[in-house]
Design a protein around this motif. Sequence first.
Motif, short mmCIF file in Angstrom:
data_model
loop_
_atom_site.label_atom_id
_atom_site.label_comp_id
_atom_site.label_asym_id
_atom_site.label_seq_id
_atom_site.Cartn_x
_atom_site.Cartn_y
_atom_site.Cartn_z
N PRO A 1 33.04 36.99 22.81
CA PRO A 1 32.05 36.19 22.08
C PRO A 1 30.63 36.31 22.61
O PRO A 1 29.68 36.33 21.83
N ILE A 2 30.46 36.41 23.90
CA ILE A 2 29.12 36.49 24.48
C ILE A 2 28.47 37.82 24.10
O ILE A 2 27.31 37.87 23.68
N CYS B 1 24.67 40.25 29.65
CA CYS B 1 26.13 40.21 29.49
C CYS B 1 26.84 40.46 30.83
O CYS B 1 27.96 39.99 31.04
N PHE B 2 26.20 41.19 31.73
CA PHE B 2 26.83 41.53 33.00
C PHE B 2 26.71 40.41 34.02
O PHE B 2 27.26 40.52 35.11
N GLU B 3 26.05 39.34 33.67
CA GLU B 3 25.89 38.22 34.58
C GLU B 3 26.89 37.11 34.26
O GLU B 3 26.85 36.06 34.87
N THR B 4 27.79 37.33 33.33
CA THR B 4 28.70 36.27 32.88
C THR B 4 30.08 36.39 33.50
O THR B 4 30.51 37.47 33.91
N GLU B 5 30.78 35.27 33.55
CA GLU B 5 32.17 35.27 34.02
C GLU B 5 33.06 36.03 33.04
O GLU B 5 34.04 36.65 33.44
N ASP B 6 32.72 36.00 31.75
CA ASP B 6 33.46 36.76 30.73
C ASP B 6 33.51 38.23 31.11
O ASP B 6 34.56 38.87 31.05
N GLN B 7 32.36 38.78 31.48
CA GLN B 7 32.30 40.20 31.82
C GLN B 7 33.15 40.49 33.04
O GLN B 7 33.89 41.47 33.07
N LYS B 8 33.06 39.63 34.06
CA LYS B 8 33.83 39.86 35.28
C LYS B 8 35.32 39.81 35.00
O LYS B 8 36.09 40.65 35.49
#
Length: 190
Positions: free
Chosen positions: A16-17, A48-55
């Motif tokens: 979603p992000i 987008c690379f700073e989100t928990e979703d990405q990790k």
Amino acid sequence: MDAAKKMANGIAMNAPIAVRACKKAINEGLEVGMDDAIVIEEKLFGSCFETEDQKAGMGNFLEKDKEKKIQRWQKIAEVAAKQCKRDIIPKINNITNVKLICNIIQNYDIILVAYEKEKERTLKSELKKIKEYNQKNIGIIIGPEGGLDEDDVKLLEESGAKVITLGNRILRTETVALNVLSNIMYELEI
């Protein structure tokens, strides 16, 4: 059209992000020139690379990739052993971290760590000791491209692993295993 909607729903449900960032890049990018649109896209992409979703997503991807690699390597080991009419098929263990390896070192007769900065202890000298003491359960640690971290090597050595040199040449990760195993087979006549 139904397939496209199904795919869009799958993407929207799992990212979603990133989907929001894409929509924002498209909407804002249409209102400005190409250079400004690229700047907008770069900023949104980076966010987008700073989100928990990405990790979490990257972790899942790498975990799946790791499982596939291990399965592939195990299959290669099995095929190679059969081709060579070997009774013993090498076991490919999970890719792991150094601290976990240190906990299982005692399960082996000897653990050899191929390390490009080692200058004294050679593979040949360690193989002579292995032959002398009839050690059969041998573990081999090979680092990634770029080498093992010096602190990790110290930790392995403190835990009982033998750090060895393979000579003056720096080998690619995938050729180190072949090199070490070939030498072991030759020296131990197995």
